[in-house]
Motif scaffolding. Structure first.
Motif, PDB file in Angstrom:
ATOM      1  N   ALA A  40       3.866   1.233  12.206  1.00 28.98           N
ATOM      2  CA  ALA A  40       2.316   0.710  11.865  1.00 28.98           C
ATOM      3  C   ALA A  40       2.204   1.177  10.255  1.00 28.98           C
ATOM      4  O   ALA A  40       2.731   2.201   9.829  1.00 28.98           O
ATOM      5  CB  ALA A  40       1.243   1.159  12.395  1.00 28.98           C
ATOM      6  N   ASP A  41       1.684   0.465   9.383  1.00 29.86           N
ATOM      7  CA  ASP A  41       1.214   0.752   7.941  1.00 29.86           C
ATOM      8  C   ASP A  41      -0.110   1.263   7.919  1.00 29.86           C
ATOM      9  O   ASP A  41      -1.147   0.880   8.841  1.00 29.86           O
ATOM     10  CB  ASP A  41       1.565  -0.362   7.055  1.00 29.86           C
ATOM     11  N   MET A  42      -0.313   2.079   6.993  1.00 32.26           N
ATOM     12  CA  MET A  42      -1.700   3.030   6.780  1.00 32.26           C
ATOM     13  C   MET A  42      -2.490   2.721   5.750  1.00 32.26           C
ATOM     14  O   MET A  42      -3.739   3.093   5.760  1.00 32.26           O
ATOM     15  CB  MET A  42      -1.303   4.349   7.010  1.00 32.26           C
ATOM     16  N   ALA A  51      -8.232  -4.288   2.898  1.00 31.37           N
ATOM     17  CA  ALA A  51      -8.442  -5.555   2.949  1.00 31.37           C
ATOM     18  C   ALA A  51      -7.206  -6.499   3.656  1.00 31.37           C
ATOM     19  O   ALA A  51      -7.130  -7.751   3.496  1.00 31.37           O
ATOM     20  CB  ALA A  51      -8.388  -6.373   1.605  1.00 31.37           C
ATOM     21  N   CYS A  52      -6.150  -5.666   4.227  1.00 29.40           N
ATOM     22  CA  CYS A  52      -5.094  -6.233   4.807  1.00 29.40           C
ATOM     23  C   CYS A  52      -4.802  -5.803   6.210  1.00 29.40           C
ATOM     24  O   CYS A  52      -4.067  -6.208   7.034  1.00 29.40           O
ATOM     25  CB  CYS A  52      -3.551  -5.840   4.075  1.00 29.40           C
ATOM     26  N   GLY A  53      -5.985  -5.109   6.904  1.00 30.13           N
ATOM     27  CA  GLY A  53      -5.958  -4.692   8.242  1.00 30.13           C
ATOM     28  C   GLY A  53      -4.967  -3.712   8.603  1.00 30.13           C
ATOM     29  O   GLY A  53      -4.781  -3.386   9.918  1.00 30.13           O
ATOM     30  N   HIS A  54      -4.359  -2.896   7.625  1.00 32.09           N
ATOM     31  CA  HIS A  54      -3.826  -1.750   8.185  1.00 32.09           C
ATOM     32  C   HIS A  54      -4.245  -0.859   8.843  1.00 32.09           C
ATOM     33  O   HIS A  54      -3.778   0.092   9.826  1.00 32.09           O
ATOM     34  CB  HIS A  54      -2.831  -1.153   6.903  1.00 32.09           C
ATOM     35  N   ASP A  55      -5.819  -0.564   8.726  1.00 29.48           N
ATOM     36  CA  ASP A  55      -6.445   0.175   9.270  1.00 29.48           C
ATOM     37  C   ASP A  55      -6.349  -0.154  10.968  1.00 29.48           C
ATOM     38  O   ASP A  55      -6.469   0.641  11.953  1.00 29.48           O
ATOM     39  CB  ASP A  55      -8.115   0.127   9.144  1.00 29.48           C
ATOM     40  N   ALA A  72       2.002   3.600   2.389  1.00 26.55           N
ATOM     41  CA  ALA A  72       2.357   2.809   1.020  1.00 26.55           C
ATOM     42  C   ALA A  72       3.228   1.536   1.414  1.00 26.55           C
ATOM     43  O   ALA A  72       4.277   1.312   0.859  1.00 26.55           O
ATOM     44  CB  ALA A  72       3.198   3.641   0.033  1.00 26.55           C
ATOM     45  N   GLU A  73       2.668   0.660   2.309  1.00 29.65           N
ATOM     46  CA  GLU A  73       3.327  -0.611   2.360  1.00 29.65           C
ATOM     47  C   GLU A  73       3.019  -1.702   1.243  1.00 29.65           C
ATOM     48  O   GLU A  73       3.833  -2.561   0.992  1.00 29.65           O
ATOM     49  CB  GLU A  73       2.566  -1.326   3.745  1.00 29.65           C
ATOM     50  N   GLU A  74       1.855  -1.709   0.499  1.00 28.39           N
ATOM     51  CA  GLU A  74       1.364  -2.288  -0.353  1.00 28.39           C
ATOM     52  C   GLU A  74       2.071  -2.390  -1.793  1.00 28.39           C
ATOM     53  O   GLU A  74       1.507  -2.103  -2.750  1.00 28.39           O
ATOM     54  CB  GLU A  74      -0.103  -2.449  -0.625  1.00 28.39           C
ATOM     55  N   GLY A  75       3.318  -2.462  -1.853  1.00 27.62           N
ATOM     56  CA  GLY A  75       4.211  -2.593  -2.950  1.00 27.62           C
ATOM     57  C   GLY A  75       4.668  -1.270  -3.541  1.00 27.62           C
ATOM     58  O   GLY A  75       5.276  -1.328  -4.694  1.00 27.62           O
ATOM     59  N   LEU A  82       4.008  -5.096  13.742  1.00 25.11           N
ATOM     60  CA  LEU A  82       3.220  -6.196  13.992  1.00 25.11           C
ATOM     61  C   LEU A  82       2.416  -6.134  12.621  1.00 25.11           C
ATOM     62  O   LEU A  82       2.209  -5.375  11.890  1.00 25.11           O
ATOM     63  CB  LEU A  82       2.634  -6.176  15.145  1.00 25.11           C
ATOM     64  N   HIS A  83       1.699  -7.403  12.259  1.00 27.51           N
ATOM     65  CA  HIS A  83       0.821  -7.644  11.282  1.00 27.51           C
ATOM     66  C   HIS A  83      -0.138  -8.704  11.924  1.00 27.51           C
ATOM     67  O   HIS A  83       0.029  -9.475  12.279  1.00 27.51           O
ATOM     68  CB  HIS A  83       1.383  -8.319   9.769  1.00 27.51           C
ATOM     69  N   ASN A  84      -1.440  -8.333  11.682  1.00 26.54           N
ATOM     70  CA  ASN A  84      -2.687  -9.194  12.127  1.00 26.54           C
ATOM     71  C   ASN A  84      -2.516 -10.394  11.143  1.00 26.54           C
ATOM     72  O   ASN A  84      -1.934 -10.442   9.964  1.00 26.54           O
ATOM     73  CB  ASN A  84      -3.849  -8.678  11.848  1.00 26.54           C
TER      74      ASN A  84
END
Ligand code: NI
Length: 397
Positions: free
Chosen positions: A80-82, A105-109, A139-142, A166-168
């Protein structure tokens, strides 16, 4: 059978997971700054009696759950990403971001919460023969969180046989799962082209080498790579997001340099190589034709996210058992977006799948200031992870 048990069990603590998800939403943190988030994750895992490893990829956390038996030697990674995004939130509900200019805003929560839900069930049931490795990635966002975890020896410490994430997905209805036995997300590259001319007076252009004119020709020419060089049956994007030259306050100054910055998206390595090579040729030739010089800096940031068919099919089969085949999409249109789980998939087989959450029709799309993760889908996401561990490392073979 196992899978349904997991889903029912997780629904019993759905309210607690929802509260956790909203707390994470209210306290977003950027990549490698997930100090509070990773503390909450580690605390939740420790409270469940799970072995916790911190500091893998700076703020990354890994939890290790051993099954009732471990003699199979199997090991499955669930990731999972955070991290959150550097953007302000327009929502007004009570769990809106408490930090200005920062937002989940990407649902990593939601992804973090889903994996904690899975951890709770898996640590209590342990209905598998092997080891489940829960990978909470920063740090998934780039900014390269997956690579940072690999650099810290993630797969040397935890040599997983297969990995899943997974990703929502707002474009899929809640209660649906989507997965492809191949491409899911594109490779993302960054390019920067610097055109060097010779500056001078705007009234005397014949005394200059105008880099702005060169940039104009190059912008148009670069668009022909996709339409004229890439095979039409392949997918590719070349987008120039920035053009910088001169000073808007100096209308009669022709600048010495111009700069173009953009992104290339591809699925196949051969297409990626073709675009890079054509870009270099065009930049050099077009600049040369005008007496200017162009240098291209081309960076391959993230590879394409390509599922291994065997593992993608397991995801789809498990989803079919859980929610029925009418709710499972096995041939999604791949996205030209990118995902840094791809970096892990370069080292281990596995699959990345989409958890439908709905909302796209109302504008609740990823990276939108009104986005919010749909809490209703937490148990399904958790149950998917649990079933992947149980079916991937069965107790009775
Ligand atoms: Ni995301």
């Amino acid at each position: 059978m196992y899978a349904r048990t997991a889903l029912e069990s997780i629904r019993l603590f759905h309210d607690e997971l929802t509260a956790l998800r909203r707390d994470l939403h209210a306290h977003p943190e950027l990549g490698f700054e997930e100090v509070r988030t990773s503390g909450i994750v580690a605390g939740a895992l420790e409270a469940l009696g799970i072995e916790v490893h911190r500091g893998i990829g700076k703020t990354g956390v890994v939890g290790v759950i051993r099954g009732k038996h471990c003699d199979s030697g199997r090991m499955i990674g669930l990731r999972a990403d955070m991290d959150a995004l550097p953007m302000g939130e327009d929502n007004t509900f009570s769990h809106k971001s408490s930090k200005s200019g920062l937002m989940h805003a990407c649902g990593h929560d939601g992804h973090t919460t889903v994996l904690i839900g899975a951890a709770r069930y898996l640590s209590q049931s342990r209905n598998f023969n092997g080891t489940a490795v829960l990978i909470f990635q920063p740090a998934e966002e780039g900014t390269g969180g997956a690579q940072a975890m690999l650099d810290d020896g993630l797969f040397e410490m935890f040599p997983c046989d297969a990995i899943y994430a997974l990703h929502n997905w707002p474009g899929l209805k809640p209660g649906m799962i989507g997965v492809n036995p191949g491409p899911m997300m594109a490779a993302a590259d960054r390019f920067e082209i610097v055109i060097e001319g010779r500056g001078g007076h705007g009234a005397h252009p014949y005394q200059t080498i105008d880099p702005v004119t060169v940039a104009g020709h190059l912008i148009t020419a670069l668009q022909s790579i996709v339409s004229r060089n890439v095979n039409p049956l392949d997918s590719a994007v070349v987008s120039i997001g920035a053009l910088q030259a001169g000073n808007p306050d100096a209308m009669s100054v022709i600048p010495s340099t111009a700069r173009l910055v953009g992104t290339v998206r591809t699925f196949r390595k051969t297409v990626q190589e073709l675009i890079e090579s054509r870009m270099n040729q065009m930049a050099a030739s077009i600049a040369g034709a005008f007496g200017a010089k162009a240098t291209v800096k081309y960076e391959r940031l993230f590879p394409a996210t390509i599922n291994t068919p065997q593992h993608a099919n397991l995801v789809a089969d498990i989803a079919t058992d859980l929610i029925g085949k009418e709710n499972v999409v096995r041939d999604l249109t791949p996205s030209m977006g990118s995902e840094d789980f791809s970096v892990m998939l370069q080292h281990k087989p596995g699959a990345y799948f989409r958890l439908g959450q709905g909302g796209a029709e109302e504008g609740c799309v990823l990276h939108n200031p009104r986005f919010d993760f749909n809490d209703a889908v937490i148990p399904l996401g958790s149950a998917m992870f649990c079933a992947l561990a149980e079916r991937g490392m069965p107790l009775n073979e």
